[in-house]
Write a protein that holds these residues in place. Structure first.
Motif, PDB file in Angstrom:
ATOM      1  N   THR A  35       3.085   2.558 -10.070  1.00 22.34           N
ATOM      2  CA  THR A  35       2.745   1.216 -10.020  1.00 22.34           C
ATOM      3  C   THR A  35       3.192   0.685 -11.432  1.00 22.34           C
ATOM      4  O   THR A  35       3.285   1.135 -12.258  1.00 22.34           O
ATOM      5  N   TRP A  79       6.982  -0.176  -0.330  1.00 17.85           N
ATOM      6  CA  TRP A  79       6.605  -0.759  -1.657  1.00 17.85           C
ATOM      7  C   TRP A  79       5.798  -2.062  -1.221  1.00 17.85           C
ATOM      8  O   TRP A  79       6.074  -2.548  -0.247  1.00 17.85           O
ATOM      9  N   THR A  87       3.480  -1.855  -6.164  1.00 14.42           N
ATOM     10  CA  THR A  87       2.991  -0.667  -5.964  1.00 14.42           C
ATOM     11  C   THR A  87       3.982   0.025  -4.816  1.00 14.42           C
ATOM     12  O   THR A  87       4.529  -0.501  -3.788  1.00 14.42           O
ATOM     13  N   VAL A  88       4.516   1.308  -5.224  1.00 13.01           N
ATOM     14  CA  VAL A  88       5.539   2.246  -4.644  1.00 13.01           C
ATOM     15  C   VAL A  88       5.239   3.254  -4.250  1.00 13.01           C
ATOM     16  O   VAL A  88       4.609   4.009  -4.976  1.00 13.01           O
ATOM     17  N   MET A 135       3.050  -2.015   3.543  1.00 14.32           N
ATOM     18  CA  MET A 135       3.963  -1.789   2.657  1.00 14.32           C
ATOM     19  C   MET A 135       5.453  -1.859   3.158  1.00 14.32           C
ATOM     20  O   MET A 135       5.452  -1.776   4.335  1.00 14.32           O
TER      21      MET A 135
END
Length: 156
Positions: A35, A79, A87-88, A135
């Motif tokens: 993050t 992400w 956020t990954v 994501m």
């Protein structure tokens, strides 16, 4: 005819004055959660690139680039770019023991452990609580990402 594009091209000079964002990470045997916290993040100016051994993030004056401790599978990484953070989900190439740290080399400035997401190796269940739906992946068509190039199956 390309004069209107010139100011955007000049923005490369900003790379000399980048700041390291506050970031935190956690892991499981098969994935890494990352993050990156940045206020007033502009998704249109944000670039993320993942290779099997490197992660890079840039947005305006912010930059986070490092070689990963182990290999990841770029095609499965995802992400989400929000207004305040990125956020990954980095998917490890091979499931196995926890990495000693996120990166190869020296400690990353402003990087901490995300204790809210961290689980020890012996307490991870199959019904993990991280939701990666929604994501974007490598094929998400992020503006300015360009091609991945190279790739290869080194060591296979």
């Amino acid at each position: 005819a390309n004069a209107c594009l010139l100011p955007r091209e000049i923005s490369q000079d900003k790379t000399k004055m980048t700041k390291a964002p506050n970031a935190k990470w956690a892991q499981r045997k098969d994935k890494i959660f990352l993050t990156i916290n940045i206020p007033n993040l502009d998704p249109a100016k944000t670039k993320i690139n993942v290779t099997p051994t490197n992660f890079s993030f840039t947005s305006d004056e912010w930059s986070l680039v490092f070689d990963t401790f182990g290999e990841v599978n770029p095609d499965e990484c995802k992400w989400t770019i929000g207004a305040r953070d990125v956020t990954v989900l980095l998917v490890r190439k091979e499931e196995g023991e926890y990495w000693d740290k996120l990166q190869k080399g020296a400690k990353i400035q402003n990087m901490t452990v995300d204790w809210d997401k961290w689980k020890d190796e012996d307490e991870v269940a199959d019904d993990d609580d991280f939701d990666s739906s929604g994501m974007q992946g490598m094929g998400g068509g992020m503006p300015g990402m360009g091609g991945m190039g190279g790739g290869g199956m080194g060591g296979m």
